[in-house]
Write an enzyme that holds these catalytic residues in place. Structure first.
Site, PDB file in Angstrom:
ATOM      1  N   LEU A  43      40.187  41.923  40.658  1.00 58.02           N
ATOM      2  CA  LEU A  43      41.330  42.830  40.528  1.00 58.02           C
ATOM      3  C   LEU A  43      41.645  43.143  39.073  1.00 58.02           C
ATOM      4  O   LEU A  43      41.681  42.263  38.219  1.00 58.02           O
ATOM      5  CB  LEU A  43      42.561  42.203  41.197  1.00 58.02           C
ATOM      6  CG  LEU A  43      42.405  41.876  42.687  1.00 58.02           C
ATOM      7  CD1 LEU A  43      43.704  41.279  43.232  1.00 58.02           C
ATOM      8  CD2 LEU A  43      42.005  43.103  43.498  1.00 58.02           C
ATOM      9  N   HIS A  44      41.874  44.431  38.807  1.00 55.17           N
ATOM     10  CA  HIS A  44      42.287  44.874  37.475  1.00 55.17           C
ATOM     11  C   HIS A  44      43.576  45.681  37.620  1.00 55.17           C
ATOM     12  O   HIS A  44      44.095  45.849  38.743  1.00 55.17           O
ATOM     13  CB  HIS A  44      41.172  45.673  36.800  1.00 55.17           C
ATOM     14  CG  HIS A  44      40.615  46.776  37.646  1.00 55.17           C
ATOM     15  ND1 HIS A  44      41.366  47.847  38.078  1.00 55.17           N
ATOM     16  CD2 HIS A  44      39.377  46.971  38.183  1.00 55.17           C
ATOM     17  CE1 HIS A  44      40.625  48.665  38.796  1.00 55.17           C
ATOM     18  NE2 HIS A  44      39.408  48.146  38.903  1.00 55.17           N
ATOM     19  N   GLY A  46      44.159  48.696  37.727  1.00 61.44           N
ATOM     20  CA  GLY A  46      44.102  49.803  38.691  1.00 61.44           C
ATOM     21  C   GLY A  46      44.484  49.317  40.081  1.00 61.44           C
ATOM     22  O   GLY A  46      45.336  49.900  40.756  1.00 61.44           O
ATOM     23  N   HIS A  47      43.860  48.214  40.506  1.00 61.95           N
ATOM     24  CA  HIS A  47      44.225  47.647  41.818  1.00 61.95           C
ATOM     25  C   HIS A  47      45.716  47.280  41.844  1.00 61.95           C
ATOM     26  O   HIS A  47      46.410  47.517  42.828  1.00 61.95           O
ATOM     27  CB  HIS A  47      43.452  46.347  42.088  1.00 61.95           C
ATOM     28  CG  HIS A  47      41.964  46.503  42.190  1.00 61.95           C
ATOM     29  ND1 HIS A  47      41.098  45.978  41.261  1.00 61.95           N
ATOM     30  CD2 HIS A  47      41.196  47.104  43.127  1.00 61.95           C
ATOM     31  CE1 HIS A  47      39.858  46.240  41.626  1.00 61.95           C
ATOM     32  NE2 HIS A  47      39.880  46.937  42.741  1.00 61.95           N
ATOM     33  N   GLY A 157      42.631  54.236  45.314  1.00 59.27           N
ATOM     34  CA  GLY A 157      42.673  54.835  43.978  1.00 59.27           C
ATOM     35  C   GLY A 157      41.934  56.168  43.955  1.00 59.27           C
ATOM     36  O   GLY A 157      40.905  56.332  44.617  1.00 59.27           O
ATOM     37  N   SER A 195      37.486  49.817  36.219  1.00 59.91           N
ATOM     38  CA  SER A 195      36.554  49.579  37.317  1.00 59.91           C
ATOM     39  C   SER A 195      36.122  48.120  37.227  1.00 59.91           C
ATOM     40  O   SER A 195      35.975  47.578  36.125  1.00 59.91           O
ATOM     41  CB  SER A 195      35.327  50.482  37.146  1.00 59.91           C
ATOM     42  OG  SER A 195      34.238  49.962  37.888  1.00 59.91           O
ATOM     43  N   SER A 196      35.908  47.514  38.404  1.00 63.99           N
ATOM     44  CA  SER A 196      35.463  46.111  38.374  1.00 63.99           C
ATOM     45  C   SER A 196      34.104  46.006  37.707  1.00 63.99           C
ATOM     46  O   SER A 196      33.723  44.937  37.213  1.00 63.99           O
ATOM     47  CB  SER A 196      35.376  45.569  39.807  1.00 63.99           C
ATOM     48  OG  SER A 196      36.612  45.732  40.442  1.00 63.99           O
TER      49      SER A 196
END
Ligand code: PAF
Length: 294
Positions: A43-44, A46-47, A157, A195-196
């Protein structure tokens, strides 16, 4: 109510599909609005922006973490896809997420599994052409997750534009009773879309990767300045990306936001889509030209 609050602030990790379904239905029986954020973990921010939106809009949020083997081709990075469960749980605990659904693969694909979801036209070009079977894998697992956690809203997203459109199409076509919310792309300060897969980039590759967002910014500037010739905008994007060393362009296109068909002239709005390989890492990004349609 069971599992409605996070004891000691740690999300409850549910691994069983039937238990997950029961928990969601129990919430809905009390007229609680349930939000689902499907993820593959790592998770970053964005998530986390999707999670925050669900927490704001819903009474009960479920985050699913499942690295879905069905959406990776044999040549892709399934086995080395980043798996960071502990730190994912810590991030979700910080936000106050009550429940994480993290099933073993056999819970999602038990022996004998043989039903798949094929979404039509919108999956054929771009990512669908480069990654055959990818959207079949995505649509199948997302439909399963929407059955297992039959939420009122699910959050995705816009960075994965074709994926978001595919999921909307599937939900409409198959009368899935859920509202799909598509949220803006989150970027690092330098413009790189989160992005992961960014963790695979070394510092030099990361610098090269910035050409994607730079080319899309230029596209937006052209559009804002009044350019409506889609080929001119597309060619400008291509020129920027192909002149960057270490970056191999897969595609750059200016497309209709709902059909993903390449445009010659932009009447209302469009989406500029790009995909490129930077070293061994494949990155995608996009920019809405005009108003977002999804
Ligand atoms: O975007 C992702 O992380 C995945 O494609 C999704 C939607 C969770 C399905 O596995």
């Amino acid at each position: 109510m069971p599992h409605t609050s996070a004891i000691l602030n740690t999300p409850t990790v549910v691994t069983s599909a039937s238990e997950m379904q029961r928990l969601v239905r129990a919430q809905q029986a009390y007229s609680k609005r349930v939000g689902l954020v499907p993820t593959m973990g790592a998770l970053h921010a964005g998530h986390l922006s999707l999670v925050q939106r669900s927490l704001q809009e819903c009474d009960y949020t479920v985050v699913s973490i499942f690295v879905n083997p069905l959406q990776f081709s044999p040549q892709e990075d399934f086995s080395k896809y980043p798996r960071t469960m502990e730190s994912d749980l810590a991030k979700l605990a910080d936000l106050g997420v009550p429940t994480v659904f993290s099933p073993p693969a056999a819970e999602i694909y038990p022996p004998g599994f043989s039903s798949y979801v094929e979404v039509g036209d919108v999956t054929k070009a771009w990512e669908g052409a480069v990654r055959p079977g990818h959207f079949r894998g995505v649509a199948t697992v997302v439909l399963k997750l929407l059955q297992i956690a039959p939420a009122d809203r699910a959050y995705f997203g816009r960075k994965d534009y074709q994926q978001a459109l595919t999921i909307r199409r599937m939900v409409t076509d198959l009368n899935v009773p859920i509202e799909i919310i598509v949220c803006p792309t989150v970027r690092d300060n330098d413009g790189l879309a989160l992005s992961s897969r960014n963790v695979y980039l070394n510092p030099e590759e990361r610098r090269h990767a910035l050409t994607l967002s730079r080319s899309l910014r230029q596209a937006r500037e052209m559009f804002t300045a009044g350019e409506r010739d889609a080929a001119k905008i597309r060619d400008a994007i291509r020129k920027t990306i192909t002149s960057e060393p270490g970056v191999n362009l897969d595609y750059a296109a200016v497309v209709d936001p709902l059909t993903l068909v390449e445009l010659s002239k932009i009447d209302r709005s469009a989406v500029a889509l790009v995909a490129a390989r930077v070293g061994a890492t494949r990155l995608i990004d996009n920019e809405i030209l005009g108003h977002p349609e999804i």
